[in-house]
Design an enzyme around this catalytic site. Structure first.
Site, PDB file in Angstrom:
ATOM      1  N   TRP A 109     -24.543  -9.771  39.820  1.00 16.26           N
ATOM      2  CA  TRP A 109     -24.859 -10.177  38.489  1.00 16.26           C
ATOM      3  C   TRP A 109     -25.197 -11.628  38.369  1.00 16.26           C
ATOM      4  O   TRP A 109     -26.225 -12.084  38.025  1.00 16.26           O
ATOM      5  CB  TRP A 109     -23.636 -10.162  37.380  1.00 16.26           C
ATOM      6  CG  TRP A 109     -23.746 -10.666  36.354  1.00 16.26           C
ATOM      7  CD1 TRP A 109     -24.731 -10.735  35.349  1.00 16.26           C
ATOM      8  CD2 TRP A 109     -22.474 -11.003  35.243  1.00 16.26           C
ATOM      9  NE1 TRP A 109     -24.504 -11.141  34.229  1.00 16.26           N
ATOM     10  CE2 TRP A 109     -23.151 -11.267  34.139  1.00 16.26           C
ATOM     11  CE3 TRP A 109     -21.135 -11.126  35.581  1.00 16.26           C
ATOM     12  CZ2 TRP A 109     -22.165 -11.722  33.076  1.00 16.26           C
ATOM     13  CZ3 TRP A 109     -20.447 -11.734  34.482  1.00 16.26           C
ATOM     14  CH2 TRP A 109     -20.926 -11.856  33.147  1.00 16.26           C
ATOM     15  N   HIS A 119     -20.574 -14.041  51.800  1.00 16.48           N
ATOM     16  CA  HIS A 119     -19.308 -14.013  51.328  1.00 16.48           C
ATOM     17  C   HIS A 119     -18.294 -14.992  52.503  1.00 16.48           C
ATOM     18  O   HIS A 119     -17.129 -14.828  52.230  1.00 16.48           O
ATOM     19  CB  HIS A 119     -19.001 -12.510  51.859  1.00 16.48           C
ATOM     20  CG  HIS A 119     -19.618 -11.727  50.775  1.00 16.48           C
ATOM     21  ND1 HIS A 119     -19.659 -11.947  49.242  1.00 16.48           N
ATOM     22  CD2 HIS A 119     -20.234 -10.445  51.001  1.00 16.48           C
ATOM     23  CE1 HIS A 119     -20.339 -10.706  48.832  1.00 16.48           C
ATOM     24  NE2 HIS A 119     -20.501  -9.951  49.545  1.00 16.48           N
TER      25      HIS A 119
END
Ligand code: A3P
Length: 289
Positions: free
Chosen positions: A73, A126
């Site tokens: 998103w 990440h």
């Protein structure tokens, strides 16, 4: 240079094979402990290489998250905010109509094999703050946008993703939950990852914008404007009057993105080394599931 790359990859393999490892949620793959965080080996190669060789462009913006915190998103929002003048002016259509967000905003972890589009300043990762390539941390102009999410929702999301999407046996819910709580998940320990970015954002708020998935859900319009300002491309009064902020919110909403053909059927092609259906990145998009 291919020869240099294959030599560097062999060195990485050596480093990875010497690391402590633990069985992960995916029974076919171990998680390796590198610089105090857990990581799958196929991500680790690229991290080690990026730490050594990656040179950012001065305008780069790195989207940092733990998996399942809303990465897909946030990538769609940042890209649409950044490229809005080209799309709304009609000179090109939004590439997100035909490409999934992970194919548009690449992971630093895979730049060594996929390369990047030099016109696009957005990258993602990440890895914890402490393990970002030093070149990013030291660059006085590059920026970082971090997003975290409620750990209960991250766990639920991750469990479904692993269980339903990846073609491999997984641990039971209870065993996976125990592992998650002891810190064993990709990019984890969970709290260490969040705290690293949180502390860095307090020290350097101009460089690091710290967001929460829940805040973004509750007031997307406000945060889209906040992100645009932080990225250095704030909305003009005219753009706001034309409803461009709301258009971006709508275009990147769960309903809109998850209903695009590209996100329903195809598989992430260029980015993720394991083949995952694009729709695996769009499950429910809710708080407190
Ligand atoms: P759920 O599994 O709880 O539905 P990531 O992109 O970091 O892998 O995170 C995936 C999570 O973000 C999934 O959560 C997914 O549904 C949710 N998500 C994907 N697109 C979204 C959107 N446009 N708005 C809100 N949530 C979204």
């Amino acid at each position: 240079n291919l020869e240099e790359l294959s030599k560097a990859l062999i060195e990485c393999q050596q480093i990875i094979s010497d690391l402590p490892k633990e069985t992960s949620w995916l029974l076919s793959q171990n998680l390796h402990k590198y610089q105090d965080f857990w990581c799958y080996p196929n991500f680790l190669e690229g991290i080690i290489l990026a730490q050594k060789y990656f040179i950012p462009q001065p305008t780069d913006i790195i989207i940092c998250t733990l998996p399942k915190s809303g990465t897909t998103w946030l990538k769609a929002l940042c890209f649409t905010i950044f490229r809005r003048s080209q799309h709304s002016g009609g000179s090109s259509i939004n590439p997100l109509l035909t490409n999934m967000p992970h194919d548009i905003v690449p992971f630093i972890e895979f730049l060594y094999c996929k390369g990047r589009d030099s016109q696009n300043p957005l990258l993602s990762t990440h890895v914890p703050y402490a393990s970002l390539p030093e070149s990013i941390v030291k660059c006085s102009t590059c920026k970082i946008i971090y997003m975290c999410r409620d750990p209960k929702d991250v766990f639920v999301s991750l469990w479904h993703f692993n269980n339903k999407s990846l073609d491999t046996d997984v641990l039971s819910w209870e065993e996976a939950f125990d592992k998650f709580c002891t810190g064993l998940s990709a990019g984890g320990p969970f709290w260490d990852n969040i705290l690293g970015y949180w502390k860095a954002s307090l020290e350097n708020p101009e460089k690091i914008l710290f967001l929460k998935y829940e805040d973004l859900q509750n007031d997307t319009l406000f945060y889209v404007k906040r992100i645009a300002e932080f990225m250095g491309c704030p909305f003009s009064v005219e753009e706001e009057r034309q409803g461009i902020v709301q258009n971006i919110v709508n275009f990147c909403s769960f309903e809109s993105l998850s209903n695009l053909e590209v996100n329903k059927r195809n598989k992430v092609g260029n980015e993720i080394p394991f083949k995952v259906e694009n729709n695996a990145f769009f499950r429910k998009g809710k708080i407190g599931d």
